[in-house]
Design an enzyme around this catalytic site. Structure first.
Site, PDB file in Angstrom:
ATOM      1  N   GLU A 154      -8.137 -11.809  12.714  1.00  0.00           N
ATOM      2  CA  GLU A 154      -7.122 -10.814  12.373  1.00  0.00           C
ATOM      3  C   GLU A 154      -5.732 -11.257  12.806  1.00  0.00           C
ATOM      4  OE1 GLU A 154      -5.496  -8.206  10.581  1.00  0.00           O
ATOM      5  OE2 GLU A 154      -7.538  -7.463  10.781  1.00  0.00           O
ATOM      6  N   ASP A 184      -2.364 -12.249  10.257  1.00  0.00           N
ATOM      7  CA  ASP A 184      -1.054 -11.622  10.403  1.00  0.00           C
ATOM      8  C   ASP A 184       0.048 -12.655  10.620  1.00  0.00           C
ATOM      9  OD1 ASP A 184      -2.149  -9.111  10.129  1.00  0.00           O
ATOM     10  OD2 ASP A 184      -2.302  -8.731  12.269  1.00  0.00           O
ATOM     11  N   SER A 195      -5.551  -6.157   5.443  1.00  0.00           N
ATOM     12  CA  SER A 195      -5.003  -6.868   6.605  1.00  0.00           C
ATOM     13  C   SER A 195      -4.172  -8.068   6.184  1.00  0.00           C
ATOM     14  CB  SER A 195      -6.136  -7.344   7.517  1.00  0.00           C
ATOM     15  OG  SER A 195      -6.767  -6.254   8.136  1.00  0.00           O
ATOM     16  N   ASP A 243       3.618  -3.062 -11.941  1.00  0.00           N
ATOM     17  CA  ASP A 243       2.626  -1.994 -12.037  1.00  0.00           C
ATOM     18  C   ASP A 243       1.218  -2.579 -12.156  1.00  0.00           C
ATOM     19  OD1 ASP A 243       1.653   0.540 -12.154  1.00  0.00           O
ATOM     20  OD2 ASP A 243       2.652   1.094 -14.024  1.00  0.00           O
ATOM     21  N   VAL A 244       0.285  -2.016 -11.420  1.00  0.00           N
ATOM     22  CA  VAL A 244      -1.123  -2.401 -11.482  1.00  0.00           C
ATOM     23  C   VAL A 244      -1.860  -1.336 -12.286  1.00  0.00           C
ATOM     24  CG1 VAL A 244      -3.206  -2.894 -10.152  1.00  0.00           C
ATOM     25  CG2 VAL A 244      -0.950  -3.581  -9.272  1.00  0.00           C
ATOM     26  N   GLY A 294       2.620   3.828 -13.474  1.00  0.00           N
ATOM     27  CA  GLY A 294       3.397   4.496 -12.447  1.00  0.00           C
ATOM     28  C   GLY A 294       2.664   4.500 -11.121  1.00  0.00           C
ATOM     29  N   ASP A 300       0.048   5.416  -8.322  1.00  0.00           N
ATOM     30  CA  ASP A 300      -1.313   5.940  -8.288  1.00  0.00           C
ATOM     31  C   ASP A 300      -1.874   5.735  -6.891  1.00  0.00           C
ATOM     32  OD1 ASP A 300      -2.633   3.239  -8.222  1.00  0.00           O
ATOM     33  OD2 ASP A 300      -1.771   3.105 -10.228  1.00  0.00           O
TER      34      ASP A 300
END
Length: 583
Positions: free
Chosen positions: A222, A226, A460, A505-506, A535, A537
């Site tokens: 982790e 990062d 993450s 946009d996805v 838009g 979501d």
């Protein structure tokens, strides 16, 4: 054995399409009439589902045996042990048509075979696939091979990621005052040596040596995600690794971290947090106090980005915390705080439009069908989900505790109006704070750990990826003598109304899936979830960043006509601060 070989020669499996990123292949099962009659007579036509019609005989397939061999060097050299998978076949998986009848009265079955995801394929390498059908009497077909399956997408380099988010080639931070940090807990630190190996392998310039706050601890996956990716995207930004002691399973010491940050005279301007728990696992008073501290950070010009979790609508699902659940939906905090920018998850795919997932496209005047095949070159982002071949499902939804803030009211109401017929609104707080706000790639993300290249994923990775881009924007503002962005959301949603091109946009996917990394008894998909729509979501927020357009419109937001309502002489930072106080 000779009789079995003769039977096998009368039936073949032929690949027609491989949906790499959905762990799905489409095959044709061709069987001769003599073979079909022999099988059906042997097992009993009625009992086993054989179909005898005037056109011929259809013999049911009971399962498919699949061998998946990870390969390298253009798909020719095996380098990991094969993975064996047996896929049971349901009645809806295979269809037969008289249009596809063989000349001898045999039958052509069109079958959809889902061969994953499998934990044995977490390397996400190119994979050679070998498959055969097993019929109701146990007799198998001949093997057929498909050499170019990929699980679930090609690997992503730093240059690929920066290009995907429209960062100009070679672009670096140019302000010494732009700073960023990653917050970690649970005694997880990061390795500078691994970071240097990552930078060298990715062809990056050596990044400024990170600073350290808090306690020392051994490096973990982790922490490495990062550090490596916030530096990769926030090129040449001074980075701090902030490790807060204390806490226990499913209870990170968020307030301790926030208190230390509040008492810091030189706080970093952007913070990425890749931790979160089910909202109800902390007391209301604890979260309210933390929200107050987060709001204070916004007033100081500090941006906080938080990952939304990896179990869709099922909550944090961490060991020691509330178990994942499908009803009611479970929000993840602090992503559900109104005072952070929540970062959801996407994955790379060529199925960027819903039509790409249509399995049966019919020829005019016939009952024959084939899958809709979208171009392999039309690659973009979809919702990160187990149902689309990922190992995790990006979190998103509505807070059960915190009201929807004014800055996102319009965007969320438009989504609820679009999705009204597809949503079971009894499963979530319709008036709650909605998240995520924005998203980033959460699947097939490479890092170095303990000197080895490792493929990881999850939100993450999305949070530090987006955080690095925000640091680059801050660098331009600071170099121009302007204040940092601070609490991002009011400005983000406001500019989006006039300039939706600041994001990508996805449009495809949903977050009803589970998390393959959970124990098998708790990993499940839900019947309900949120779907991606045009838009904002509740799967990917407004979309993924378009850095070039963000640089244009977030650097000088007062140039937009909507900012004319701001008081004379106010800056973007002042407008952001004003919105914070009004929430």
């Amino acid at each position: 054995q000779q009789q079995q070989q003769q039977q096998q020669q009368q039936v073949r499996v032929v690949f027609t399409e491989a949906r790499d990123r959905a762990f799905q292949v489409h095959v044709s099962v061709l069987s001769g009439a003599a073979f079909a009659r022999r099988v059906c007579q042997g097992i009993g036509a009625v009992a086993k589902g054989c179909q005898v019609t005037k056109e011929g005989v259809t013999v049911p397939v009971s399962s498919f045996e699949v061998v998946l061999t990870p390969v390298r060097l253009a798909g020719t050299l095996p380098y990991l042990d094969p993975v064996n998978v047996s896929v049971a076949v349901s009645a809806s998986d295979c269809t037969a048509s008289s249009e596809c009848q063989n000349e001898d009265g045999g039958q052509h079955l069109a079958c959809i075979v889902s061969v994953g995801p499998s934990l044995g394929l977490v390397n996400f390498a190119s994979t050679r696939l070998k498959l055969r059908a097993v019929f109701a009497d146990g007799s198998p077909s001949l093997w057929d091979e498909y050499a170019h399956l990929v699980y679930p997408a090609l690997s992503t380099t730093v240059s690929d990621m920066r290009e995907r988010y429209h960062v100009p080639r070679g672009y670096r931070n140019r302000s010494p005052y732009s700073t960023q940090a990653v917050a970690n807990f649970m005694n997880i630190s990061a390795s500078v040596e691994d970071a240097h190996m990552f930078q060298f392998a990715m062809g990056m310039r050596r990044q400024p040596m990170p600073r350290w706050r808090g306690v020392s601890a051994p490096p973990g996956v982790e922490g490495n995600i990062d550090l490596q990716w916030v530096q990769a995207m926030g090129d040449n930004v001074q980075t701090t690794f902030w490790l807060t002691p204390g806490g226990y399973d499913a209870h990170e010491p968020f307030l301790e971290w926030l208190a230390a940050l509040a008492n810091t005279t030189d706080p970093e301007l952007v913070h990425s947090v890749s931790y979160g728990e089910t909202e109800e696992d902390y007391s209301v008073s604890y979260e309210q106090r933390a929200n107050l501290e987060l709001a204070k950070l916004g007033l100081r010009g500090i941006t906080v980005l938080v990952a939304t979790g990896d179990t869709g609508v099922q909550g944090g699902a961490q060991a020691g915390g509330s178990p994942p659940r499908c009803a009611p939906f479970a929000a993840v905090w602090p992503a559900s705080s109104p005072y952070v920018t929540a970062v959801g998850g996407t994955q790379i795919s060529n199925h960027v439009s819903k039509v790409c997932n249509v399995d049966r496209v019919y020829a005019m005047g016939t009952e024959s069908s084939i899958p809709f095949a979208c171009p392999e070159t039309a690659v973009g982002e979809i919702v990160c989900s187990v149902e689309r071949g990922a190992m995790i499902t990006g979190g998103g939804g509505f807070s059960a505790r915190f009201a929807r803030p004014k800055y996102q009211e319009k965007a969320v109401e438009e989504y609820l109006a679009q999705a009204d017929r597809s949503l079971n609104m009894s499963l979530f707080n319709v008036s709650g704070r909605a998240y995520p706000d924005i998203s980033g790639v959460s699947q097939n993300v490479p890092i170095f750990f303990q000197g080895q290249l490792l493929m990881v994923g999850g939100t993450s990775s999305a949070s530090p990826i987006v955080a690095g881009l925000i640091s680059l924007l801050n660098g331009e503002r600071l170099a121009a003598g302007k204040p940092p962005l601070g609490f991002l959301n009011p400005l983000l949603y406001s500019v989006y109304e006039d300039r939706p091109e600041i994001v990508q946009d996805v449009l495809t996917g949903n977050n009803s899936g589970g998390n393959m990394l959970l124990p098998p008894e708790t990993n499940r998909n839900c019947e309900d979830g949120f779907h991606a729509l045009p838009g904002w979501d509740a799967t990917t927020g407004l979309g993924s960043p378009h850095f070039g357009n963000m640089l244009r419109y977030l650097l000088w937001p007062e140039a937009l006509h909507r900012s004319s309502a701001a008081p004379a002489g106010s800056s973007a930072g002042d407008v952001v601060g004003g919105d914070v106080r009004m929430i």
